[in-house]
Design a protein around this motif. Structure first.
Motif, short mmCIF file in Angstrom:
data_model
loop_
_atom_site.label_atom_id
_atom_site.label_comp_id
_atom_site.label_asym_id
_atom_site.label_seq_id
_atom_site.Cartn_x
_atom_site.Cartn_y
_atom_site.Cartn_z
N UNK A 58 18.04 -7.30 -2.74
CA UNK A 58 18.30 -6.04 -3.43
C UNK A 58 18.20 -4.86 -2.50
N UNK A 59 18.72 -3.72 -2.97
CA UNK A 59 18.54 -2.45 -2.28
C UNK A 59 17.33 -1.76 -2.91
N UNK A 60 16.81 -0.75 -2.21
CA UNK A 60 15.63 -0.03 -2.70
C UNK A 60 15.91 0.73 -3.99
N UNK A 61 17.17 1.04 -4.24
CA UNK A 61 17.51 1.80 -5.44
C UNK A 61 17.64 0.93 -6.69
N UNK A 62 17.48 -0.38 -6.54
CA UNK A 62 17.61 -1.29 -7.68
C UNK A 62 16.49 -1.03 -8.67
N UNK A 63 16.83 -0.87 -9.94
CA UNK A 63 15.83 -0.66 -10.98
C UNK A 63 15.23 -1.98 -11.43
N UNK A 64 13.95 -1.96 -11.68
CA UNK A 64 13.22 -3.13 -12.14
C UNK A 64 13.20 -3.12 -13.66
N UNK A 65 13.36 -4.31 -14.25
CA UNK A 65 13.30 -4.45 -15.70
C UNK A 65 12.18 -5.43 -16.05
N UNK A 66 11.68 -5.32 -17.25
CA UNK A 66 10.66 -6.25 -17.72
C UNK A 66 11.27 -7.66 -17.73
N UNK A 92 8.93 -12.19 -2.65
CA UNK A 92 8.68 -11.58 -1.36
C UNK A 92 8.39 -12.70 -0.37
N UNK A 93 9.22 -12.79 0.67
CA UNK A 93 9.09 -13.85 1.66
C UNK A 93 8.17 -13.36 2.78
N UNK A 94 6.92 -13.80 2.74
CA UNK A 94 5.96 -13.51 3.80
C UNK A 94 5.99 -14.68 4.78
N UNK A 95 6.59 -14.44 5.94
CA UNK A 95 6.75 -15.46 6.97
C UNK A 95 7.46 -16.67 6.38
N UNK A 96 6.83 -17.83 6.31
CA UNK A 96 7.50 -19.03 5.81
C UNK A 96 7.19 -19.30 4.34
N UNK A 97 6.29 -18.55 3.76
CA UNK A 97 5.90 -18.77 2.38
C UNK A 97 6.31 -17.58 1.53
N UNK A 98 6.77 -17.85 0.33
CA UNK A 98 7.18 -16.78 -0.59
C UNK A 98 6.13 -16.58 -1.67
N UNK A 99 6.00 -15.33 -2.10
CA UNK A 99 5.15 -15.01 -3.23
C UNK A 99 6.04 -14.49 -4.34
N UNK A 100 5.70 -14.84 -5.57
CA UNK A 100 6.49 -14.46 -6.72
C UNK A 100 5.66 -13.61 -7.67
N UNK A 138 0.80 -1.23 0.00
CA UNK A 138 0.00 0.00 0.00
C UNK A 138 0.83 1.27 0.00
N UNK A 139 2.01 1.23 0.65
CA UNK A 139 2.83 2.44 0.76
C UNK A 139 4.27 2.14 0.38
N UNK A 140 4.93 3.15 -0.15
CA UNK A 140 6.33 3.00 -0.53
C UNK A 140 7.20 2.76 0.69
N UNK A 141 6.85 3.34 1.82
CA UNK A 141 7.63 3.15 3.05
C UNK A 141 7.58 1.69 3.52
N UNK A 142 6.45 1.03 3.29
CA UNK A 142 6.34 -0.39 3.63
C UNK A 142 7.28 -1.20 2.74
N UNK A 151 12.39 -4.22 2.05
CA UNK A 151 13.69 -4.35 1.38
C UNK A 151 14.82 -4.26 2.40
N UNK A 152 14.71 -3.34 3.35
CA UNK A 152 15.73 -3.20 4.39
C UNK A 152 15.84 -4.45 5.25
N UNK A 153 14.75 -5.15 5.45
CA UNK A 153 14.73 -6.38 6.24
C UNK A 153 15.07 -7.61 5.41
#
Length: 83
Positions: free
Chosen positions: A35-43, A49-57, A14-18, A23-25
């Motif tokens: 990655x760091x927050x400054x990493x650019x995304x490419x197509x 994203x590791x949410x607890x024990x399960x990852x989402x891709x 929902x928010x960029x700060x989240x 990313x910091x964690x």
């Protein structure tokens, strides 16, 4: 576009700060690498994203031109990969 801005623009979070905190964690990876927050995304990048024990891709389909994509159109920019 930066990874934190991309996650916010495509409604992954929902928010960029989240996104910044995640990313910091070292919860967010692109193609298996933390990655760091400054990493650019490419197509074609795969965001993990590791949410607890399960990852989402998420696969990057397109880079948004606007700051916030409407939720109803986010499928054009990112595809959730079922694992």
């Amino acid at each position: 576009m930066r990874i934190d801005a991309f996650m916010n623009a495509t409604n992954i979070v929902k928010r960029r700060s989240i996104a910044q905190d995640m990313i910091d964690n070292r919860v967010v990876k692109i193609d298996g690498v933390c990655v760091k927050a400054s990493r650019n995304v490419k197509v074609g990048d795969v965001i993990e994203i590791a949410f607890f024990e399960k990852s989402q891709f998420f696969k990057v389909l397109k880079i948004p031109e606007i700051k916030n994509v409407p939720k109803s159109l986010s499928y054009e920019y990112v595809e959730k990969i079922v694992s």
